[in-house]
Design a protein around this motif. Structure first.
Motif, PDB file in Angstrom:
ATOM      1  N   THR A  17       1.075  -1.498  -0.132  1.00  0.00           N
ATOM      2  CA  THR A  17       0.246   0.163  -0.160  1.00  0.00           C
ATOM      3  C   THR A  17       0.937   1.033  -0.033  1.00  0.00           C
ATOM      4  OG1 THR A  17       0.012   0.138   2.282  1.00  0.00           O
ATOM      5  CG2 THR A  17      -1.579  -1.538   1.282  1.00  0.00           C
ATOM      6  N   ALA A  21      -0.479   5.269  -1.810  1.00  0.00           N
ATOM      7  CA  ALA A  21      -0.111   5.781  -0.577  1.00  0.00           C
ATOM      8  C   ALA A  21       0.706   7.289  -1.139  1.00  0.00           C
ATOM      9  CB  ALA A  21       0.427   5.626   0.828  1.00  0.00           C
ATOM     10  N   LEU A  24      -0.544   8.922  -3.753  1.00  0.00           N
ATOM     11  CA  LEU A  24      -1.893   9.678  -3.464  1.00  0.00           C
ATOM     12  C   LEU A  24      -1.396  11.204  -2.305  1.00  0.00           C
ATOM     13  CD1 LEU A  24      -4.568  10.476  -2.426  1.00  0.00           C
ATOM     14  CD2 LEU A  24      -4.998   9.044  -1.075  1.00  0.00           C
ATOM     15  N   LEU A  25      -0.124  10.845  -1.821  1.00  0.00           N
ATOM     16  CA  LEU A  25       0.599  11.895  -1.538  1.00  0.00           C
ATOM     17  C   LEU A  25       1.005  13.362  -2.854  1.00  0.00           C
ATOM     18  CD1 LEU A  25       1.774  13.638   1.152  1.00  0.00           C
ATOM     19  CD2 LEU A  25       3.002  12.363   0.997  1.00  0.00           C
ATOM     20  N   CYS A  28      -1.448  14.867  -4.429  1.00  0.00           N
ATOM     21  CA  CYS A  28      -2.306  16.269  -3.607  1.00  0.00           C
ATOM     22  C   CYS A  28      -2.060  16.983  -3.509  1.00  0.00           C
ATOM     23  CB  CYS A  28      -2.771  15.949  -2.367  1.00  0.00           C
ATOM     24  SG  CYS A  28      -4.275  14.116  -2.077  1.00  0.00           S
ATOM     25  N   TYR A 105      -9.837  16.154   0.559  1.00  0.00           N
ATOM     26  CA  TYR A 105      -9.028  15.550   0.786  1.00  0.00           C
ATOM     27  C   TYR A 105      -9.618  14.240   1.903  1.00  0.00           C
ATOM     28  CZ  TYR A 105      -5.947  19.438  -0.589  1.00  0.00           C
ATOM     29  OH  TYR A 105      -5.013  20.155  -1.728  1.00  0.00           O
ATOM     30  N   TRP A 106     -10.177  14.125   1.887  1.00  0.00           N
ATOM     31  CA  TRP A 106     -10.341  13.478   3.166  1.00  0.00           C
ATOM     32  C   TRP A 106     -10.565  12.106   1.775  1.00  0.00           C
ATOM     33  CZ3 TRP A 106      -9.971  10.057   6.855  1.00  0.00           C
ATOM     34  CH2 TRP A 106     -10.494   9.298   7.512  1.00  0.00           C
ATOM     35  N   SER A 109      -8.338  10.308   0.962  1.00  0.00           N
ATOM     36  CA  SER A 109      -7.328   9.538   1.349  1.00  0.00           C
ATOM     37  C   SER A 109      -8.496   7.996   1.803  1.00  0.00           C
ATOM     38  CB  SER A 109      -6.234  10.191   2.408  1.00  0.00           C
ATOM     39  OG  SER A 109      -7.440  10.924   3.221  1.00  0.00           O
ATOM     40  N   ILE A 112      -7.382   4.518   0.995  1.00  0.00           N
ATOM     41  CA  ILE A 112      -5.881   4.049   1.233  1.00  0.00           C
ATOM     42  C   ILE A 112      -6.285   3.594   2.730  1.00  0.00           C
ATOM     43  CG2 ILE A 112      -3.495   4.371   1.743  1.00  0.00           C
ATOM     44  CD1 ILE A 112      -4.668   4.245  -1.166  1.00  0.00           C
ATOM     45  N   VAL A 113      -6.627   4.454   3.463  1.00  0.00           N
ATOM     46  CA  VAL A 113      -7.245   4.181   4.525  1.00  0.00           C
ATOM     47  C   VAL A 113      -7.777   2.826   5.092  1.00  0.00           C
ATOM     48  CG1 VAL A 113      -8.197   5.341   7.167  1.00  0.00           C
ATOM     49  CG2 VAL A 113      -7.238   6.460   5.544  1.00  0.00           C
TER      50      VAL A 113
END
Length: 260
Positions: A17, A21, A24-25, A28, A105-106, A109, A112-113
């Motif tokens: 993962t 991540a 995604l970072l 963003c 943003y939440w 993500s 991924i969480v």
């Protein structure tokens, strides 16, 4: 992670993962950078134009004749005057960036969480699978438990033998003659005595006044106080193997009773 294959598999899943991540970072961060650039362009490139114009057209015909009066009535309709004011700007041509809020943003993500949570809960799923299989196949589960128990005993006995061999090898190294230069530094340089002292054959802690030295002439192994108490005050270097207690050093025959 060797003795725990579940943790090893869990670590591999978490490492899987990590690229997602990081992607995604990166996205963003790229989104925030583009928003900053376009917002700066919008603020510093705005221009407003204002155009004003006025004109007045008037034709005067003199005279009192019939033709003059006719011309005044005909051409007089052409007399006009106007004032024009035009204001414009380049706002429609400028970029209109929209910043993502915390909720966006939440939402980005959240997958991924959830993926990380699934990786962490994967071990519990495997355990549930074993419980279900044990419920329907109890005999197979019993064989599995006995195999794991006996395998653990075999590994424990092998580890005990290796550990005892390591302690004996360290004790033999301590009994070996030291170079005369080392002895000279030990006696004349108090600051170096900390690194030149003998060490515990179990945990390699430096020798202290509380350390125990085996009184056997051919042994003289050094033990720190805690290790000596853990060994039940029996030296595994000079004590025969059959005399070692299973509670002090778990390599006796009492610990090798395999289940059937």
């Amino acid at each position: 992670l060797g003795p725990y294959p579940g943790l090893l598999a869990q670590g591999k899943e978490l490492l899987g993962t990590l690229p997602i991540a990081l992607l995604l970072l990166l996205l963003c961060g790229l989104d925030w950078a583009l928003y900053s650039v376009f917002d700066t362009i919008r603020q510093h490139s705005f221009q407003q134009y204002s155009f004003r114009s006025s004109h007045k057209l008037e034709v005067k015909v003199g005279g009192d004749s019939m033709l003059a009066r006719l011309l005044r009535k005909t051409i007089g309709a052409l007399n006009t005057s106007s004032d024009t004011v035009v204001e414009s700007n380049n706002l429609p041509c400028l970029p209109q960036p929209v910043c993502m809020d915390a909720r966006a943003y939440w939402r980005a993500s959240l997958p991924i969480v959830l993926l990380v949570c699934l990786c962490l809960a994967q071990a519990f799923g495997y355990r549930l699978r074993r419980v279900i299989a044990a419920f329907y196949f109890p005999k197979r589960e019993k064989k599995r438990v006995l195999f794991l128990y006996n395998d653990l005993l075999r590994k424990r006995a092998a580890f005990t033998k290796l550990r005892r061999a390591l302690i004996i090898r360290r004790a033999q190294q301590q009994r070996g003659p030291r170079h005369h230069l080392v002895d000279t530094l030990h006696h004349r340089c108090p600051l170096l005595r900390r690194w030149l002292r003998r060490r515990c054959v179990v945990c390699q802690a430096p020798e202290t006044p509380e350390s125990y030295v085996c009184p056997t002439p051919e042994c003289e192994a050094v033990y720190c106080q805690s290790c000596w108490n853990d060994m039940k005050k029996l030296c595994p270097v000079c004590t025969p193997r059959e005399e070692l207690s299973s509670s002090a050093y778990s390599d006796s025959n009492d610990d090798l009773k395999y289940a059937e």
